[in-house]
Design an enzyme around this catalytic site. Sequence first.
Site, PDB file in Angstrom:
ATOM      1  N   GLU A  78       0.602  -0.860  -0.207  1.00 49.73           N
ATOM      2  CA  GLU A  78       0.271   0.038   0.093  1.00 49.73           C
ATOM      3  C   GLU A  78       0.494   1.236   0.223  1.00 49.73           C
ATOM      4  O   GLU A  78       0.596   2.643  -0.763  1.00 49.73           O
ATOM      5  CB  GLU A  78      -1.020   0.166   0.943  1.00 49.73           C
ATOM      6  N   PHE A 140     -11.185  -6.979  15.243  1.00 52.88           N
ATOM      7  CA  PHE A 140      -9.876  -7.827  13.861  1.00 52.88           C
ATOM      8  C   PHE A 140      -9.259  -6.575  12.659  1.00 52.88           C
ATOM      9  O   PHE A 140     -10.421  -5.981  11.954  1.00 52.88           O
ATOM     10  CB  PHE A 140     -10.314  -8.479  13.379  1.00 52.88           C
ATOM     11  N   GLN A 141      -8.383  -5.961  12.297  1.00 53.55           N
ATOM     12  CA  GLN A 141      -8.231  -5.076  11.850  1.00 53.55           C
ATOM     13  C   GLN A 141      -8.507  -3.576  11.665  1.00 53.55           C
ATOM     14  O   GLN A 141      -9.111  -3.459  11.076  1.00 53.55           O
ATOM     15  CB  GLN A 141      -7.970  -5.641   9.889  1.00 53.55           C
ATOM     16  N   LYS A 190     -17.826  -0.336   6.867  1.00 51.72           N
ATOM     17  CA  LYS A 190     -18.386  -1.685   6.214  1.00 51.72           C
ATOM     18  C   LYS A 190     -19.413  -1.795   5.948  1.00 51.72           C
ATOM     19  O   LYS A 190     -19.951  -1.948   5.083  1.00 51.72           O
ATOM     20  CB  LYS A 190     -17.837  -3.074   7.068  1.00 51.72           C
ATOM     21  N   MET A 501      24.268   9.135   0.782  1.00 49.85           N
ATOM     22  CA  MET A 501      23.688  10.607   0.963  1.00 49.85           C
ATOM     23  C   MET A 501      24.008  10.517   2.354  1.00 49.85           C
ATOM     24  O   MET A 501      24.766  11.294   3.611  1.00 49.85           O
ATOM     25  CB  MET A 501      22.519  10.728   1.344  1.00 49.85           C
TER      26      MET A 501
HETATM   27  C1  LIG Z   1      12.609   5.958   4.207  1.00 53.76           C
HETATM   28  C2  LIG Z   1      14.430   7.136   4.571  1.00 53.76           C
HETATM   29  N1  LIG Z   1      14.874   6.239   5.530  1.00 53.76           N
HETATM   30  C3  LIG Z   1      16.129   6.821   6.031  1.00 53.76           C
HETATM   31  C4  LIG Z   1      16.647   7.846   5.643  1.00 53.76           C
HETATM   32  C5  LIG Z   1      17.395   8.658   5.210  1.00 53.76           C
HETATM   33  N2  LIG Z   1      18.552   8.595   3.994  1.00 53.76           N
HETATM   34  C6  LIG Z   1      18.284   9.912   3.081  1.00 53.76           C
HETATM   35  S1  LIG Z   1      19.435   9.701   2.166  1.00 53.76           S
HETATM   36  C7  LIG Z   1      19.951   8.477   2.782  1.00 53.76           C
HETATM   37  C8  LIG Z   1      20.681   6.851   2.393  1.00 53.76           C
HETATM   38  C9  LIG Z   1      20.207   6.317   0.407  1.00 53.76           C
HETATM   39  O1  LIG Z   1      21.116   5.381  -0.181  1.00 53.76           O
HETATM   40  P1  LIG Z   1      20.326   5.920  -1.802  1.00 53.76           P
HETATM   41  O2  LIG Z   1      19.183   4.891  -1.894  1.00 53.76           O
HETATM   42  O3  LIG Z   1      21.903   4.100  -2.122  1.00 53.76           O
HETATM   43  O4  LIG Z   1      21.524   6.863  -2.042  1.00 53.76           O
HETATM   44  P2  LIG Z   1      22.440   7.329  -2.226  1.00 53.76           P
HETATM   45  O5  LIG Z   1      22.153   7.957  -1.488  1.00 53.76           O
HETATM   46  O6  LIG Z   1      23.590   6.617  -2.387  1.00 53.76           O
HETATM   47  O7  LIG Z   1      22.251   8.033  -3.790  1.00 53.76           O
HETATM   48  C10 LIG Z   1      19.196   7.558   4.089  1.00 53.76           C
HETATM   49  C11 LIG Z   1      19.068   6.337   4.645  1.00 53.76           C
HETATM   50  C12 LIG Z   1      15.384   8.517   4.789  1.00 53.76           C
HETATM   51  N3  LIG Z   1      15.276  10.232   3.681  1.00 53.76           N
HETATM   52  N4  LIG Z   1      14.121   8.209   4.425  1.00 53.76           N
END
Ligand SMILES: Cc1ncc(C[n+]2csc(CCOP(=O)(O)OP(=O)(O)O)c2C)c(N)n1
Lengths: 597, 208
Positions: A78, A140-141, A190, A501
Amino acid sequence: MRTDTIPLVRSARPVLSPESEPVAASAEPVTGAEIFVRALEAEGVEVVFGHPGGAVIHIYDEIARLKPRFQHILVRHEQGGTHMAEGYAKATGRVGTVLVTSGPGATNTITGIADAYMDSIPIVVFTGQVPTKLIGNDAFQETDTIGITRSITKHSFLVRDVRDLAWTIKAAYHIARTGRPGPVVVDLPKDVLLAKAPFAYPEEVHLRGYRLPGPPDPERIREAAELIAASRRPLLYVGGGTINANAADLLTQLARKARIPVTTTLHGLGAFPEDDPLSLGMLGMHGTWYANQAVQHADLIIAVGARFDDRVTGRVDSWAPYAKVIHIDIDPSCISKNVPVDCAIVGDVREVLEQLLPLVEPKDTKEWLAKIEYWRNECPLTYEKGDGKLRAQYVIERIRARTGGHAVVVTDVGQHQMWTAQYFRFLHPRTHITSGGLGTMGFGLPAAIGAAFGLRGRSDWPVVCISGDGGFVMNAQELGVAAAHRLPIKVAIINNNFLGMVRQWQELFHENRFSHTDLSDTNPDFVKLAEAFHCVGLRATRPEEVDAVLDEAWKVNDRPVVIDFQVVKEELVFPMVPAGASTSEMITKRLTPNAFV
Amino acid sequence: MQTEMDMPTLTPQQILRKRKAGEPLLPGELEQVHRHTIAVLLENTIGALIRVVNLFSARGFNLESVTVGETDDPTVSRMTIVTTGNDRIIGQVLRQLDRLIDTLHVEDLTGGSFVERELCLLKVRYTNETRAAIMDTAEIFRGKVVDITPNTMTFELTGPTSKIEAFIKLMQPHGILEVARSGRVAMRRSSGSWLTHEDPILNLSSER
Ligand SMILES: Cc1ncc(C[n+]2csc(CCOP(=O)(O)OP(=O)(O)O)c2C)c(N)n1
Ligand SMILES: [Mg+2]
C-alpha cells in the site's frame, strides 16, 4: 494539463473507455460499495491504485461486477500505492486515488500520505474500516485511521451514514485539488458499504469552513511591481507552487521580460528552462554556488510559490541579508513563517502573475547578470572526469543527452537525487518528480509507475526513474506492477553500494565512521532482480558503456528496464551548505573534514 | 536527511525558561511574548476540536485554558483558548487554524477590548467559628452557596480569572476540598457580530 507542460499526443490511446457516460444518479437504492464505484466514475477518476482486503471486499466485488470506466491497478504494497498516486498527480496535475483495506492496509499508507502532505500533492486515500458498531472495540484489523492521519492530512472524513457517502467523496476530491493541494483520507466502515441509499453525485459541494483565497490584492501587486522597478539586483526564487498553479509559462515570461535571473527549489525545477542564460539552477543546501551567491547579494527576492524551507535558507537570520522580499503564495499561513516578508501577495500564483506581468517593465540588469556570470565561471557545477571511473553525474548527463530533457524524471532520495537536480537541466514543468519535504526513500520507483500511468494516452515522453541502491529495494516489489502493465519505464539505479548521502555526512561530519551504511556485501544482483520480476536487466560499470546501455534500454518499449549503474562510492555532492550554516558558508569541494565542522 | 536546524526563534516554553533562569535572550529570540485569548468558531464535531488542539501542541504551545460549547447554532461550537507565546508564532498558528476546513472563524481577541469570564465551583470546610467569615468573604465576591453539608460548603463564583484566583487564595486557610474551574470564555466588546469584524489574520505584517 496545459500546453506549457508535457505536450499531448493524439495518437496514443484514450485513457477512459468511451463506451458510456458515467451514471451520476439513480433513484433505486444501491449499496454503498456501488455508490463508491459510481462516484469515482462521476468524478472522472482514471486510475485507482489499490489493494483489497476484508473491509473493502464489497467494493472489489462491485468493481468486478460493474466494470467501471476507471482502471484499478493492483499494487504490491500500500505504500507503493500511495506513491503511485503521488506520481500520477504530479505528472498530470490531477488528483491521485488510493483504495486500501482497514488496519494494516491503512497503516501502510501513512508514509505516502505524509509525503503528499509535505509536498502539497493532491491524493485521496480511501481506507476500509470495521463496521461502525465495532469502532473502538479493538476489532480485527481495526486502527483509528482518522486519528493516526489527522496531523498529516489536509482533511479527513469518517463516513458514518451511506447517505453521506457521495457528497463526502465529492468533498474529498474538491479539498485535495483546490487551494494548497494535499492528501485527504476517507474512512469507509464496512456496514456503510453494505447499506443502501439512492445515488446522486453532487455537481459541487459547499463547505462553509473551507475558504479559498480570493482574488489577489491589486494594491499589493502594484507594490510588488514598484519594488521590482526600484531593484537593481532582483532574483526570482521559484518553488513547486508555481508548477501546481500551472504558472510556469507566465513565470518564464516575467523573468525574460524584466531580465531577472531565476533560481528554483527542488520542486521548482522545470518551472523555468534551465538552458536559459537567466537560469541559475537550484538554490539551497545542494544548490549551485552562484545561485546562493545571488541570494546573498540580491536586493530583492521575489518568492513565487515557495515556502522558505530550511533546506533552502540554511541559517535564516543570515539569509539574503540585503534583500527585500516579495512573497507570492496561495497559502496565507506560509507568509512570513520562516523569513519576514515586505510584500505578501496571497492568491493563486497564476492569477497573481497574470496581473503582475503587464505592470512590470523591461529592466536593465546587465551589471547584475554580469556579476552572476562571474560567479558562475568562478565556481561552476563540476565533477572529476577522464579517470575512467563511472560517476553518477556522468550517467545523469548521458540520460539527459539521450532524452534531450523530454522525459519525466522521477528520483528517489539521496545523493543521486541531488545530482539529478544539479545535472539534468530540466526544461519543462511536471517533468521532475521527487520527494522533497519528507525525503522518503522508496518513493522513486512507485512514483515513476504512477507517472507512467498518468502519461498513458497523454504523452510519448519516457518516464525515467533515477534511484539509489538503498532506496530502490525499499519498494522494489512494485516492479511487479510495472511489469504486469508492461510499462516501458527506465529505472536507472545509481549503485554506489552505499547509503551514499548518509555516507557523505559520515565522511564530512563524523570522521569517516561509516556506521551501517555499507551495502556492498548485501546488495542484490539488480540485473537478476529485474529479470525475476519479468523486467529487462542491464548493467554498466564504466563510462564508455553508458551510451550503449542506454541505447539498448531505449529499444525496449514493452516492459520496464532496470539498469544497474555501478558507480564509485566516494563521490560527494557538492557544493553543500552544512545543516544549520549560513548560505554564504558553502563547501564547494572536499577539504579536510575538520575544516568546517 | 534530518538533522536539527538552528531554530530561528525559540518556543514559548524555551523563552519562559530562559527568562526564569535569568539568561539573556539573543537577538532574534527577542520577540514579544504575550498571553493571547483566541476565539474560534468551528464545526460541532470532536474531530474539529482535536484538529484545533493538535495544532497548538504541534507547535509546542501549552494551553492555559480551553473551553468549548455549542453556540446558538447547534452545528457550530465556540472555543476560547488562552495561551502564552511568541506573538509572531501565534500569528502563524492562527493562520494555520484558519486554514483548517472545520474552523469557521478565528480571532485573536488580545489587543482589542473584550470581556473574559470564568466559572468556579469551590468546596471548602467550615466550622461554627469560621462559617461567618467564609460567608462574608463569599458575599464580597458575590459567591453563591450551591450545596451545604454539616461541615462543607460549595460556592459558585463567576468573574474574571483574577477574581477567582483571589477568592481561592482567601479560602485556602479554611481548607479547600475541591476546586473546579470552567476555564475562560471571552467575547469582543462591540455592537457588531464578530463575523462582520474585519479579519485580522490576513492583515499580514510587513516589518522586517
Ligand atoms: C525511509 C527513509 N529512511 C531513511 C532515510 C535517511 N536517508 C536519506 S538519504 C539515505 C541514503 C540513501 O541511499 P541510496 O538510496 O543508496 O542513495 P544514495 O544516497 O547512495 O544515492 C538515507 C538512509 C530516508 N530519507 N528515508
Ligand atoms: Mg547508494
